[in-house]
Write a protein that holds these residues in place. Structure first.
Motif, PDB file in Angstrom:
ATOM      1  N   VAL A  70      19.019 107.060 -13.154  1.00 38.42           N
ATOM      2  CA  VAL A  70      18.549 108.241 -13.879  1.00 38.42           C
ATOM      3  C   VAL A  70      19.141 108.287 -15.290  1.00 38.42           C
ATOM      4  O   VAL A  70      20.200 107.708 -15.563  1.00 38.42           O
ATOM      5  CB  VAL A  70      18.900 109.546 -13.137  1.00 38.42           C
ATOM      6  CG1 VAL A  70      18.204 109.603 -11.788  1.00 38.42           C
ATOM      7  CG2 VAL A  70      20.404 109.704 -12.979  1.00 38.42           C
ATOM      8  N   HIS A  71      18.450 108.988 -16.163  1.00 43.45           N
ATOM      9  CA  HIS A  71      18.906 109.234 -17.525  1.00 43.45           C
ATOM     10  C   HIS A  71      20.239 109.991 -17.478  1.00 43.45           C
ATOM     11  O   HIS A  71      20.475 110.794 -16.570  1.00 43.45           O
ATOM     12  CB  HIS A  71      17.849 110.061 -18.259  1.00 43.45           C
ATOM     13  CG  HIS A  71      18.023 110.132 -19.735  1.00 43.45           C
ATOM     14  ND1 HIS A  71      18.943 110.957 -20.338  1.00 43.45           N
ATOM     15  CD2 HIS A  71      17.380 109.484 -20.742  1.00 43.45           C
ATOM     16  CE1 HIS A  71      18.863 110.827 -21.650  1.00 43.45           C
ATOM     17  NE2 HIS A  71      17.937 109.929 -21.927  1.00 43.45           N
ATOM     18  N   LYS A  72      21.101 109.750 -18.447  1.00 44.40           N
ATOM     19  CA  LYS A  72      22.427 110.372 -18.443  1.00 44.40           C
ATOM     20  C   LYS A  72      22.347 111.898 -18.425  1.00 44.40           C
ATOM     21  O   LYS A  72      23.209 112.568 -17.842  1.00 44.40           O
ATOM     22  CB  LYS A  72      23.253 109.893 -19.636  1.00 44.40           C
ATOM     23  CG  LYS A  72      22.660 110.229 -21.005  1.00 44.40           C
ATOM     24  CD  LYS A  72      23.545 109.685 -22.122  1.00 44.40           C
ATOM     25  CE  LYS A  72      22.947 109.996 -23.496  1.00 44.40           C
ATOM     26  NZ  LYS A  72      23.801 109.447 -24.593  1.00 44.40           N
ATOM     27  N   TYR A  73      21.310 112.455 -19.045  1.00 37.63           N
ATOM     28  CA  TYR A  73      21.179 113.907 -19.050  1.00 37.63           C
ATOM     29  C   TYR A  73      20.631 114.443 -17.724  1.00 37.63           C
ATOM     30  O   TYR A  73      20.609 115.657 -17.504  1.00 37.63           O
ATOM     31  CB  TYR A  73      20.267 114.354 -20.198  1.00 37.63           C
ATOM     32  CG  TYR A  73      20.822 114.057 -21.569  1.00 37.63           C
ATOM     33  CD1 TYR A  73      22.180 114.197 -21.841  1.00 37.63           C
ATOM     34  CD2 TYR A  73      19.995 113.648 -22.612  1.00 37.63           C
ATOM     35  CE1 TYR A  73      22.704 113.919 -23.092  1.00 37.63           C
ATOM     36  CE2 TYR A  73      20.507 113.368 -23.877  1.00 37.63           C
ATOM     37  CZ  TYR A  73      21.857 113.508 -24.109  1.00 37.63           C
ATOM     38  OH  TYR A  73      22.366 113.243 -25.356  1.00 37.63           O
ATOM     39  N   LYS A  89      22.600 115.256  -8.932  1.00 34.12           N
ATOM     40  CA  LYS A  89      23.711 115.607  -8.049  1.00 34.12           C
ATOM     41  C   LYS A  89      23.472 116.944  -7.361  1.00 34.12           C
ATOM     42  O   LYS A  89      23.780 117.116  -6.175  1.00 34.12           O
ATOM     43  CB  LYS A  89      25.025 115.639  -8.846  1.00 34.12           C
ATOM     44  CG  LYS A  89      25.518 114.265  -9.277  1.00 34.12           C
ATOM     45  CD  LYS A  89      26.847 114.362 -10.005  1.00 34.12           C
ATOM     46  CE  LYS A  89      27.365 112.971 -10.371  1.00 34.12           C
ATOM     47  NZ  LYS A  89      28.659 113.049 -11.119  1.00 34.12           N
ATOM     48  N   MET A  90      22.906 117.892  -8.100  1.00 31.67           N
ATOM     49  CA  MET A  90      22.624 119.191  -7.522  1.00 31.67           C
ATOM     50  C   MET A  90      21.593 119.077  -6.398  1.00 31.67           C
ATOM     51  O   MET A  90      21.735 119.681  -5.330  1.00 31.67           O
ATOM     52  CB  MET A  90      22.119 120.157  -8.611  1.00 31.67           C
ATOM     53  CG  MET A  90      22.026 121.609  -8.153  1.00 31.67           C
ATOM     54  SD  MET A  90      21.494 122.731  -9.478  1.00 31.67           S
ATOM     55  CE  MET A  90      22.871 122.575 -10.613  1.00 31.67           C
ATOM     56  N   GLN A 114      20.954 116.368  -4.618  1.00 31.62           N
ATOM     57  CA  GLN A 114      21.563 115.645  -3.504  1.00 31.62           C
ATOM     58  C   GLN A 114      22.390 116.586  -2.633  1.00 31.62           C
ATOM     59  O   GLN A 114      22.392 116.466  -1.403  1.00 31.62           O
ATOM     60  CB  GLN A 114      22.414 114.487  -4.030  1.00 31.62           C
ATOM     61  CG  GLN A 114      21.591 113.345  -4.596  1.00 31.62           C
ATOM     62  CD  GLN A 114      22.435 112.295  -5.309  1.00 31.62           C
ATOM     63  OE1 GLN A 114      23.496 112.590  -5.853  1.00 31.62           O
ATOM     64  NE2 GLN A 114      21.965 111.058  -5.308  1.00 31.62           N
ATOM     65  N   LYS A 115      23.068 117.541  -3.251  1.00 31.08           N
ATOM     66  CA  LYS A 115      23.819 118.536  -2.477  1.00 31.08           C
ATOM     67  C   LYS A 115      22.879 119.436  -1.685  1.00 31.08           C
ATOM     68  O   LYS A 115      23.276 120.002  -0.653  1.00 31.08           O
ATOM     69  CB  LYS A 115      24.696 119.363  -3.420  1.00 31.08           C
ATOM     70  CG  LYS A 115      25.870 118.598  -4.007  1.00 31.08           C
ATOM     71  CD  LYS A 115      26.694 119.471  -4.937  1.00 31.08           C
ATOM     72  CE  LYS A 115      27.870 118.694  -5.522  1.00 31.08           C
ATOM     73  NZ  LYS A 115      28.671 119.519  -6.457  1.00 31.08           N
ATOM     74  N   GLU A 116      21.652 119.576  -2.158  1.00 30.52           N
ATOM     75  CA  GLU A 116      20.665 120.375  -1.433  1.00 30.52           C
ATOM     76  C   GLU A 116      20.070 119.615  -0.248  1.00 30.52           C
ATOM     77  O   GLU A 116      19.395 120.204   0.586  1.00 30.52           O
ATOM     78  CB  GLU A 116      19.521 120.787  -2.374  1.00 30.52           C
ATOM     79  CG  GLU A 116      19.903 121.798  -3.423  1.00 30.52           C
ATOM     80  CD  GLU A 116      20.080 123.200  -2.863  1.00 30.52           C
ATOM     81  OE1 GLU A 116      19.777 123.406  -1.668  1.00 30.52           O
ATOM     82  OE2 GLU A 116      20.513 124.082  -3.619  1.00 30.52           O
ATOM     83  N   GLY A 117      20.324 118.312  -0.161  1.00 32.88           N
ATOM     84  CA  GLY A 117      19.783 117.518   0.933  1.00 32.88           C
ATOM     85  C   GLY A 117      18.694 116.555   0.523  1.00 32.88           C
ATOM     86  O   GLY A 117      18.118 115.867   1.371  1.00 32.88           O
ATOM     87  N   PHE A 118      18.387 116.465  -0.781  1.00 34.88           N
ATOM     88  CA  PHE A 118      17.353 115.554  -1.258  1.00 34.88           C
ATOM     89  C   PHE A 118      17.882 114.117  -1.242  1.00 34.88           C
ATOM     90  O   PHE A 118      19.032 113.864  -1.598  1.00 34.88           O
ATOM     91  CB  PHE A 118      16.927 115.918  -2.678  1.00 34.88           C
ATOM     92  CG  PHE A 118      15.993 117.098  -2.757  1.00 34.88           C
ATOM     93  CD1 PHE A 118      14.639 116.919  -2.988  1.00 34.88           C
ATOM     94  CD2 PHE A 118      16.472 118.395  -2.597  1.00 34.88           C
ATOM     95  CE1 PHE A 118      13.785 117.995  -3.066  1.00 34.88           C
ATOM     96  CE2 PHE A 118      15.625 119.482  -2.672  1.00 34.88           C
ATOM     97  CZ  PHE A 118      14.278 119.288  -2.907  1.00 34.88           C
ATOM     98  N   VAL A 119      17.022 113.192  -0.843  1.00 33.14           N
ATOM     99  CA  VAL A 119      17.379 111.773  -0.819  1.00 33.14           C
ATOM    100  C   VAL A 119      16.231 110.955  -1.407  1.00 33.14           C
ATOM    101  O   VAL A 119      15.079 111.396  -1.432  1.00 33.14           O
ATOM    102  CB  VAL A 119      17.673 111.274   0.611  1.00 33.14           C
ATOM    103  CG1 VAL A 119      18.893 111.974   1.180  1.00 33.14           C
ATOM    104  CG2 VAL A 119      16.471 111.470   1.518  1.00 33.14           C
TER     105      VAL A 119
END
Length: 337
Positions: free
Chosen positions: A229-232, A238-239, A241-246
């Motif tokens: 992913v782009h640095k921005y 990350k947000m 992924q914490k929600e459960g997205f993969v």
């Protein structure tokens, strides 16, 4: 206080500014007057439309500073993608080439053109202007969508996806696009990016290679950015992924940014949100995301509040009631932070 609400027709000037500030690779917010007006019109119609199941509605929202009235950013949900306009991605798979006689075994990755996510809901167009990238604003702009989906699940697909912006430089050049450009398209990434933004995808069907592509035939630079992913975009990923997205090994066909997915009922902010009755009282020091339960007049804020589980009551101040456009005793949906 930042208040998230559905976009209005008179929000166009600042939406255009957001489109300019968002930069290359942000295809859901093109710098195109006609398309931006079309998105606003479609969103206004979608929010006022009675719905029992998703059918191409698009919900574009804005975060507005309650003191100045200035737009701080945008966030959106597409209820069901791939209906009128195909949604393409590459699926990454592996194939083994081996020779027992020579004792050689090679595991090679393949990219296969796919329309796998047709019919899914998509969270998109999350952009927060630099001056507002502080405090709880980023979480509010991202997670308010899950409060809306938790309260009105009939409007959305059982599967929710997000396409993450892939790697490109400050001039909008993508290493992954470079090999596509040289071999098949012969147009700049920014031009292709613009065509995607204005929903003109016919060139993909006409020019995109139809057969699977061996990734080891790509340049090393192109191979290195697949699924990155782009640095921005790192904080947003990350947000989620914490929600459960993969990521299920699907990537964007232009910049190779990953697509992430999660079942609607398994999204953490959907599972952990709850309904309560709102009242004025001592708010304490706990942070909450709070929305009203309206759809057409949806409002959401991030603020201090106090939740009494025994009475199922959320205590807030008068400013929060006014921001949510509700009264004492009304229901709200809350998410403890």
């Amino acid at each position: 206080m930042l208040v998230v609400r559905p976009i209005r027709h008179n929000d166009y000037p600042t939406l255009h500014v957001c489109a300019e500030e968002s930069g290359h690779g942000f295809t859901s917010l093109p710098v195109d007057e006609a398309l931006l007006h079309e998105r606003i019109e479609h969103s206004v119609a979608s929010f006022s439309k009675p719905v029992t199941e998703p059918d191409g509605e698009g919900y574009l929202m804005v975060g507005v500073d309650s003191e100045t009235g200035e737009m701080a950013g945008t966030t959106a949900i597409e209820a069901s993608i791939g209906g009128d306009v195909p949604v393409y991605s590459y699926h990454i798979s592996k194939i083994i080439h081996s020779s027992q006689k020579l004792g050689i075994k090679n595991v090679v990755r393949l990219l296969t053109l796919s329309n796998h996510y047709a019919g899914c809901s998509e969270i998109c167009t999350l952009f927060l202007r630099p001056a507002y990238r502080q405090g709880m604003n980023g979480k509010l702009m991202s997670k308010c969508r899950f409060l809306l989906m938790a309260e009105h699940p009939e409007r959305f697909s059982p599967t929710v996806i997000a396409e993450m912006r892939g790697i490109s430089d400050e001039h909008g050049k993508s290493p992954f696009w470079k090999w596509l450009q040289d071999a098949f398209f012969h147009i700049e990434f920014t031009h292709a990016d613009h065509l995607m933004g204005i929903r003109d995808k016919s060139f993909i069907t006409e020019l995109m290679p139809k057969l699977p592509i061996y990734t080891n035939l790509l340049s090393r630079e192109a191979q290195a950015v697949i699924g990155k992913v782009h640095k921005y975009t790192v904080p947003a990923l990350k947000m989620l992924q914490k929600e459960g997205f993969v990521c299920r090994d699907y990537v964007d066909i232009f910049d190779a940014g990953p697509t992430v997915e999660c079942d609607l009922h398994n999204i953490n902010s959907v599972k952990n949100s709850l309904r309560a009755t709102v009242a004025i009282g001592q708010v304490g020091n706990s942070d909450f995301l709070i929305s009203n339960t309206s759809f057409a007049d949806f409002r959401a804020v991030a603020t201090k509040a106090w939740y009494d589980a025994e009475s199922n009551t959320l205590f807030v101040n008068q400013e929060t009631l006014a921001a949510l456009e509700i009264h004492q005793g009304d229901p709200v949906r809350l998410l403890p932070m």
